[in-house]
Design a protein around this motif. Sequence first.
Motif: not given
Length: 397
Positions: A268-278, A317-322, A364-372
Amino acid sequence: MGELAEARLDLFEAGFTTPVLTLSRAAVEHNIAVLAGFAAEHGLDLAPHGKTSMAPQLFARQAAHGAWGMTAATITQVRAYRAFGISRIFLANELVNAAALSWIATELAADPGFTFVCCVDSVRGVALMDEVLRSRPRSRPLDVVVEFGTAGGRAGCRTLGEARGVADAVAESAALRLVGVSGYEGIVAHEATPAALRSIRDYLRTISGLTRQFDVEGRFKQADEIVVSAGGSAYFDIVAEELAGPWLLSQPTRVLLRSGAYVTHDDGFYAGIGPSSRGVTADALRPALLLWSQVISRPEPGLALLDFGKRDASFDVGLPVPRQIRRSDCSSMPVEGLEVVSLNDQHAYVAVEGDTQLEVGDWVGCGLSHPCTVFDKWSLIPMVEDRIVVDYIRTLF
């Protein structure tokens, strides 16, 4: 836990109940290695923020990859770190609690090998620290860094004049020693637009300039080394570009990168704006968290209910993603047409589009945003390789 890990149980067939949060061992090891390599390449030292996981087993993995020490946010976290033998700790806040300061003074006096640095951002805070520490036996002063913030953000001096005033107050205290400057670029922006990245660069350059100015003024003459610290998991590439040096100051300079969420990354959050996205790192960080639940109701054609909710998953900062579906026979299905649209305490509402086949009992396995805001909900987390549990990670919240 060791015996269970050795049993190498199957997540789907060995009797695990849902919801259950899992950690991918491969992704965790990959992420730790990637950031360790990035820091080494740029001449940075890692002090990962342990508040993300509060998991000593993960701390040990980070240390094995060369982490300088650990960052904490509270004295409770510092005490947990010490209980597990961590000897270098950066507290990314001002410490004004009398009981906490007394304990730190005792630790510093008892252990010459204990390195502790904390932030200061107010004359009043410095006075409170000095008052407690002067009354405590100590073998050395408490090392502090002036924290610089930004208007509307969280802690930190708002102006250069305020920062000088705080530094002046530290200089007048025999119990404190000024060793550097710190900040947190994540308070400046929460996006990766060109304008946001420019603002972050400007902020980091202010920290750099303040550090150099303090050095010219001789404010670090008592320090063994100068500490410059910043860095979350969203913009650590910008931190490296702006703060890596060379510094050429009067004392050796250590740049501490305090990223924490990188250890699991996210969906979610870090996947969208973090260095890996750049595309900054040669090997992109990988999401390591997957929350498994089951479909417990299909009350309407376009709706499914899963047996997890706000008490099990992050949602700030974002809901789980299936990400994965497994049938009761453990066969897998493609994840298409599913979206988590709402959470209750123990239910997830999933919108089901068109002819998507999703049955009661499916996993159903969901990915999560903001691990903190995920780790704190789980005291024991199975670490998996594919579907086999190879370890159990304890958290200490």
